[in-house]
Design a protein around this motif. Sequence first.
Motif, PDB file in Angstrom:
ATOM      1  N   ASP A  29      -3.292  -0.256   0.667  1.00  0.00           N
ATOM      2  CA  ASP A  29      -3.217  -1.420  -0.208  1.00  0.00           C
ATOM      3  C   ASP A  29      -1.786  -1.623  -0.709  1.00  0.00           C
ATOM      4  OD1 ASP A  29      -4.229  -3.586  -1.606  1.00  0.00           O
ATOM      5  OD2 ASP A  29      -4.575  -2.400  -3.416  1.00  0.00           O
ATOM      6  N   PHE A  30      -0.810  -1.501   0.173  1.00  0.00           N
ATOM      7  CA  PHE A  30       0.591  -1.722  -0.184  1.00  0.00           C
ATOM      8  C   PHE A  30       1.385  -1.901   1.100  1.00  0.00           C
ATOM      9  CE2 PHE A  30      -0.134   2.805   0.306  1.00  0.00           C
ATOM     10  CZ  PHE A  30       0.919   3.218   1.107  1.00  0.00           C
ATOM     11  N   GLY A  98      -5.087   8.651   3.012  1.00  0.00           N
ATOM     12  CA  GLY A  98      -4.398   8.308   4.242  1.00  0.00           C
ATOM     13  C   GLY A  98      -2.922   8.623   4.229  1.00  0.00           C
ATOM     14  N   LEU A  99      -2.329   8.423   5.406  1.00  0.00           N
ATOM     15  CA  LEU A  99      -0.909   8.614   5.637  1.00  0.00           C
ATOM     16  C   LEU A  99      -0.386   7.358   6.311  1.00  0.00           C
ATOM     17  CD1 LEU A  99       1.507  10.700   5.653  1.00  0.00           C
ATOM     18  CD2 LEU A  99       0.813  11.214   8.001  1.00  0.00           C
ATOM     19  N   ALA A 100       0.726   6.814   5.800  1.00  0.00           N
ATOM     20  CA  ALA A 100       1.341   5.616   6.378  1.00  0.00           C
ATOM     21  C   ALA A 100       2.770   5.934   6.792  1.00  0.00           C
ATOM     22  CB  ALA A 100       1.331   4.465   5.365  1.00  0.00           C
ATOM     23  N   TYR A 101       3.200   5.329   7.912  1.00  0.00           N
ATOM     24  CA  TYR A 101       4.532   5.584   8.439  1.00  0.00           C
ATOM     25  C   TYR A 101       5.122   4.285   8.970  1.00  0.00           C
ATOM     26  CZ  TYR A 101       8.276   7.585  11.320  1.00  0.00           C
ATOM     27  OH  TYR A 101       9.501   7.886  11.881  1.00  0.00           O
ATOM     28  N   GLY A 120       2.025   9.042   1.565  1.00  0.00           N
ATOM     29  CA  GLY A 120       0.623   9.396   1.497  1.00  0.00           C
ATOM     30  C   GLY A 120      -0.022   8.659   0.343  1.00  0.00           C
ATOM     31  N   PHE A 121      -1.322   8.413   0.435  1.00  0.00           N
ATOM     32  CA  PHE A 121      -1.974   7.641  -0.619  1.00  0.00           C
ATOM     33  C   PHE A 121      -3.447   8.016  -0.730  1.00  0.00           C
ATOM     34  CE2 PHE A 121      -2.284   5.282   3.319  1.00  0.00           C
ATOM     35  CZ  PHE A 121      -3.584   4.829   3.342  1.00  0.00           C
ATOM     36  N   GLY A 132       5.858   9.205  -1.767  1.00  0.00           N
ATOM     37  CA  GLY A 132       6.677   9.304  -0.566  1.00  0.00           C
ATOM     38  C   GLY A 132       7.899   8.423  -0.686  1.00  0.00           C
ATOM     39  N   GLU A 133       8.306   7.839   0.449  1.00  0.00           N
ATOM     40  CA  GLU A 133       9.454   6.924   0.461  1.00  0.00           C
ATOM     41  C   GLU A 133       8.940   5.514   0.166  1.00  0.00           C
ATOM     42  OE1 GLU A 133      12.607   8.553   3.586  1.00  0.00           O
ATOM     43  OE2 GLU A 133      10.569   8.538   4.407  1.00  0.00           O
ATOM     44  N   VAL A 134       8.789   5.229  -1.111  1.00  0.00           N
ATOM     45  CA  VAL A 134       8.053   4.029  -1.540  1.00  0.00           C
ATOM     46  C   VAL A 134       8.895   3.142  -2.454  1.00  0.00           C
ATOM     47  CG1 VAL A 134       5.782   5.094  -1.288  1.00  0.00           C
ATOM     48  CG2 VAL A 134       7.036   5.410  -3.422  1.00  0.00           C
TER      49      VAL A 134
END
Length: 340
Positions: A29-30, A98-101, A120-121, A132-134
């Motif tokens: 959701d981002f 989850g994990l986003a990349y 990660g979220f 993370g790198e957000v």
Amino acid sequence: MRHFIRLLAGGLAATCASAALAASAMTQDFRLNGERLSSFEEPLAAQFGDITFSLNGLIDGALDADLNNSRKDDLDGRLTANFEMSAVTQLPIRWNVGLAYFGQYETIFDEDSYTDNIAGFISGSWGTIVGGEVADIVQEETRRLRGAGNARLAFDGPLGGLDDWGGGYVGQFGPSRLSTIIDENGDVDFGWVWARPVGVAGYRYGLRYTNGDFRSDDGVTVFETDSVTGTFEHSYGRRNISIGLGAERLEALGVEADRWYSSAGWQYQFGNIVLSAEGHYGEIEGEEEASGALGAQYFLARGLSANLGINYSEAVVTLETIPLLNRDELQALLSLRYGY
């Protein structure tokens, strides 16, 4: 450990790319992609066991023309390719984990670079906690609608920003949406957006407070900044009009400066063509900054488009002996882009 996580994310992306089956994806959701180029296509998705993988991205090949002859090469080529993927599963308590990349390869003026972000979220009906790198999440939540095609409006928003690594929260409460990120240095970015239709038109209001850092044009001096930015959008049919206003305070080495800035944009779509026009004006202690951008996008087929942008920016700002900004550019950018 950080390198291991990046390798793991890359492996997940490869797995997702090889899956051609569609599935209903539980996406984050981002937006992890804070770059100018992003795909509008629905992500490819596949499910393996209890994990849902999704992937989207684009490839953009462009010709970059320097219209005021300020560079050594007046005409150059550039290639950009990026992708964003996620792997999500649902816990028994119905929370998603989850994990986003996001990764982007770019070659400009014969120089290659690869940049990436990972996060990660965990999310539920109460919102999403992310780490993370957000650093760009609040910016993406609150910014005005970007111009069409290759339009790139310089100086649009605060100069200061967060460091890459941090954590925060994103949540939806009816028509309101909150987002906040705190980086590893304790700097904070906070955003609020209210959006809903009223009659036949759509309205969107945004407010952002940023406490961050900005490195001046000399590459040495780092200013601490505090800024407040407000945005407004009005949408009617295929037309969008947007306005942004803000103020910023910069401090470094006993030097203090006040900045104010304003931006406005217009965008309209007819048939397969989208056109946009944007302008920006601001001042830092009486020194002017100005920019403008014209953009066009023509949709050739699903995911395939031709894009044009003419971008202008000018600012020469010196605070005592510190060169804060030094920009004088007039650029035309023509590209062929495929999003998936």
